[in-house]
Design an enzyme around this catalytic site. Structure first.
Site, PDB file in Angstrom:
ATOM      1  N   TYR A 338      11.984  -8.860  13.329  1.00  0.00           N
ATOM      2  CA  TYR A 338      11.030  -9.800  13.920  1.00  0.00           C
ATOM      3  C   TYR A 338      11.276 -11.220  13.403  1.00  0.00           C
ATOM      4  O   TYR A 338      11.576 -11.411  12.231  1.00  0.00           O
ATOM      5  CB  TYR A 338       9.592  -9.390  13.571  1.00  0.00           C
ATOM      6  CG  TYR A 338       9.154  -8.071  14.179  1.00  0.00           C
ATOM      7  CD1 TYR A 338       9.883  -7.472  15.200  1.00  0.00           C
ATOM      8  CD2 TYR A 338       8.002  -7.441  13.747  1.00  0.00           C
ATOM      9  CE1 TYR A 338       9.476  -6.272  15.763  1.00  0.00           C
ATOM     10  CE2 TYR A 338       7.581  -6.234  14.303  1.00  0.00           C
ATOM     11  CZ  TYR A 338       8.328  -5.650  15.306  1.00  0.00           C
ATOM     12  OH  TYR A 338       7.922  -4.470  15.862  1.00  0.00           O
ATOM     13  N   GLU A 414     -17.301  -2.891  10.984  1.00  0.00           N
ATOM     14  CA  GLU A 414     -17.405  -3.226  12.410  1.00  0.00           C
ATOM     15  C   GLU A 414     -18.193  -4.492  12.698  1.00  0.00           C
ATOM     16  O   GLU A 414     -18.141  -5.002  13.821  1.00  0.00           O
ATOM     17  CB  GLU A 414     -18.013  -2.031  13.162  1.00  0.00           C
ATOM     18  CG  GLU A 414     -17.033  -0.877  13.272  1.00  0.00           C
ATOM     19  CD  GLU A 414     -17.676   0.405  13.771  1.00  0.00           C
ATOM     20  OE1 GLU A 414     -18.907   0.544  13.619  1.00  0.00           O
ATOM     21  OE2 GLU A 414     -16.957   1.273  14.289  1.00  0.00           O
TER      22      GLU A 414
END
Ligand SMILES: [Zn+2]
Ligand SMILES: [Zn+2]
Length: 435
Positions: A338, A414
């Site tokens: 990458y 969350e």
């Protein structure tokens, strides 16, 4: 300073301040917040569902179907099967303006989950011929749920949207299975950035930082990652008679040390960090035989594409010439991985006020460079990009010791999802409003 020059500088300062004032919240910001709150539970439900059904790279069939169904239900133009399982959705805004791309990666990892939550993954599958557990140990389940939420929000204000948004749900960020291609570069090769081409691209990654905090860095933000393989060939001889041959083990040792002087002695250490690691070395079968050959493999990490090329040249030069000095040879192979994940400095500066406004001024920090790699970098090579990090470590845990991404214990709070949704939605809308 005289009064006149003082006044002149005040006027100048006010004039210079104007572009900043123009970066105040767009008229859509309140609607984004309101809708984000409305869909909070839905985003959490999506995230848990995806978490419980993780899929490895190029196998994100269920996840892609969930995404595609959702985007179609919002009335987006949807392309599926891009780079195997990728999904591209286009939301055409009702007002003229630029095209903005938002990207989420969808793949999970061959990790057996050890987190004690009701929606923990129990999935097992075959990977490279072995049975493994599968887990969203890098947190990409959060990325998918966040971007599905953003699509909902921006679709709800389509008539007033000053531009279009391209939603990119990408497979195989962690790398394609052996023998397959996949990920961001394959999505680009299959036209993810065509018809229409976006002007900019935004993305985020969750990580072990205090929940709800945002971290960003202009320029090189995550490293390039290139594989390195060096084969040193000498000439086999008796271990007691080294002059009868050429010892590749001693040459390999010299090369390892020589490579370490590239970053520490040859490059400007104040300019940017770089790493050359030899992670494996193999040669010989017993103590009294000097072997013919030593094989070493490693990894090269940099934060600047010019320095990346320069290091490749120096690695070859160092290995080949040290070998030559001993009458051996060194064959160097560098496998391009990458690229550097490069945050366009002008875009980063332009969007930083949005990050601070949405996450809160005391929740946005300058990230250190991260030596991991990320294939968002391919998208950011095509158009200016901004890749940011979202903290998901619960308040009662120390981010420094919390299990990191890729750990079987990686846990995401969350409550960060709402921040992620609002940040990406506002980045898109603010960019459009400013162009
Ligand atoms: Zn990862
Ligand atoms: Zn990841």
């Amino acid at each position: 300073m005289t009064i006149t020059t003082f006044l002149a500088s005040v006027i100048l300062a006010l004039t210079l301040a104007l572009p900043v004032a123009a970066q105040e919240a767009s008229p859509l910001a309140d609607r984004i917040d309101a809708r984000a709150t409305e869909i909070d539970d839905q985003v959490i439900t999506w995230r848990r569902d995806i978490h419980q059904h993780p899929e490895l790279g190029n196998r994100e069939f269920r996840t892609a179907a969930l995404v595609a169904d959702h985007l179609r239900s919002l009335g987006l133009e949807v392309r599926t099967d891009v780079a195997h399982t990728g999904v591209v959705g286009l939301l055409r805004g009702g007002q003229p303006g630029p095209v903005v791309a938002l990207r989420a990666d969808m793949d999970a990892l061959p990790v057996t989950e050890m987190v004690d939550v009701p929606f923990a993954s129990k999935v097992r599958t075959q990977y490279n011929g072995r049975e493994v557990g599968v887990m969203h140990a890098c947190g990409h389940d959060n990325h998918v749920a966040i971007l599905m939420g953003v699509a909902d929000i921006l679709a709800s204000m389509r008539e007033d949207l000053p531009g279009s948004v391209k939603f990119i749900f990408q497979p195989a960020e962690e790398g394609a299975p052996a023998g397959e291609e996949g990920g961001a570069d394959l999505m680009l090769a299959e036209g993810a950035f065509e018809n229409p081409k976006p002007e900019v691209v935004f993305g985020l990654h969750v990580g072990t930082r205090p929940v709800g905090t945002i971290w960003y860095r202009p320029n090189g933000t995550m490293a390039s990652s290139d594989g390195l393989r060096i084969v040193v060939r000498g000439r086999q001889t008796h271990g007691a008679v080294p002059w009868g041959g050429v010892d590749p083990i001693v040459v390999a040792s010299q090369i390892i040390l020589g490579l370490q002087t590239i970053a520490s002695r040859q490059l400007d250490v104040t300019a940017t960090a770089s790493i050359i690691t030899i992670g494996s070395i193999h040669g010989g079968v017993r103590g009294n035989i000097i072997p013919d050959e030593v094989v070493m493999t490693g990894t090269i990490r940099t934060f600047d594409s010019e320095i990346r090329k320069d290091i490749h040249r120096r690695v070859r030069h160092t290995a080949e010439h040290i070998a030559e000095s001993a009458g051996a040879t060194a064959v160097v192979r560098i496998a391009y991985g990458y690229p550097v994940t490069f945050n366009d400095p002008a875009l980063t500066e332009q969007m930083a006020p949005t990050l601070k406004r949405v996450a809160g001024p005391d929740k946005v920090f300058l990230s250190p460079p991260i030596t991991g790699a990320e294939d968002f970098s391919y998208f950011a090579q095509e158009v200016p990009g901004l890749y940011i990090f979202l903290g998901v470590t619960p308040e009662d845990q120390d981010p420094a010791t919390a299990p990191r991404n890729h750990s079987p214990l990686f846990f995401a709070d969350e409550s960060a999802l709402n921040v992620g949704v609002r940040v990406l939605a506002n980045l898109a809308v603010d960019y459009m409003a400013q162009h």
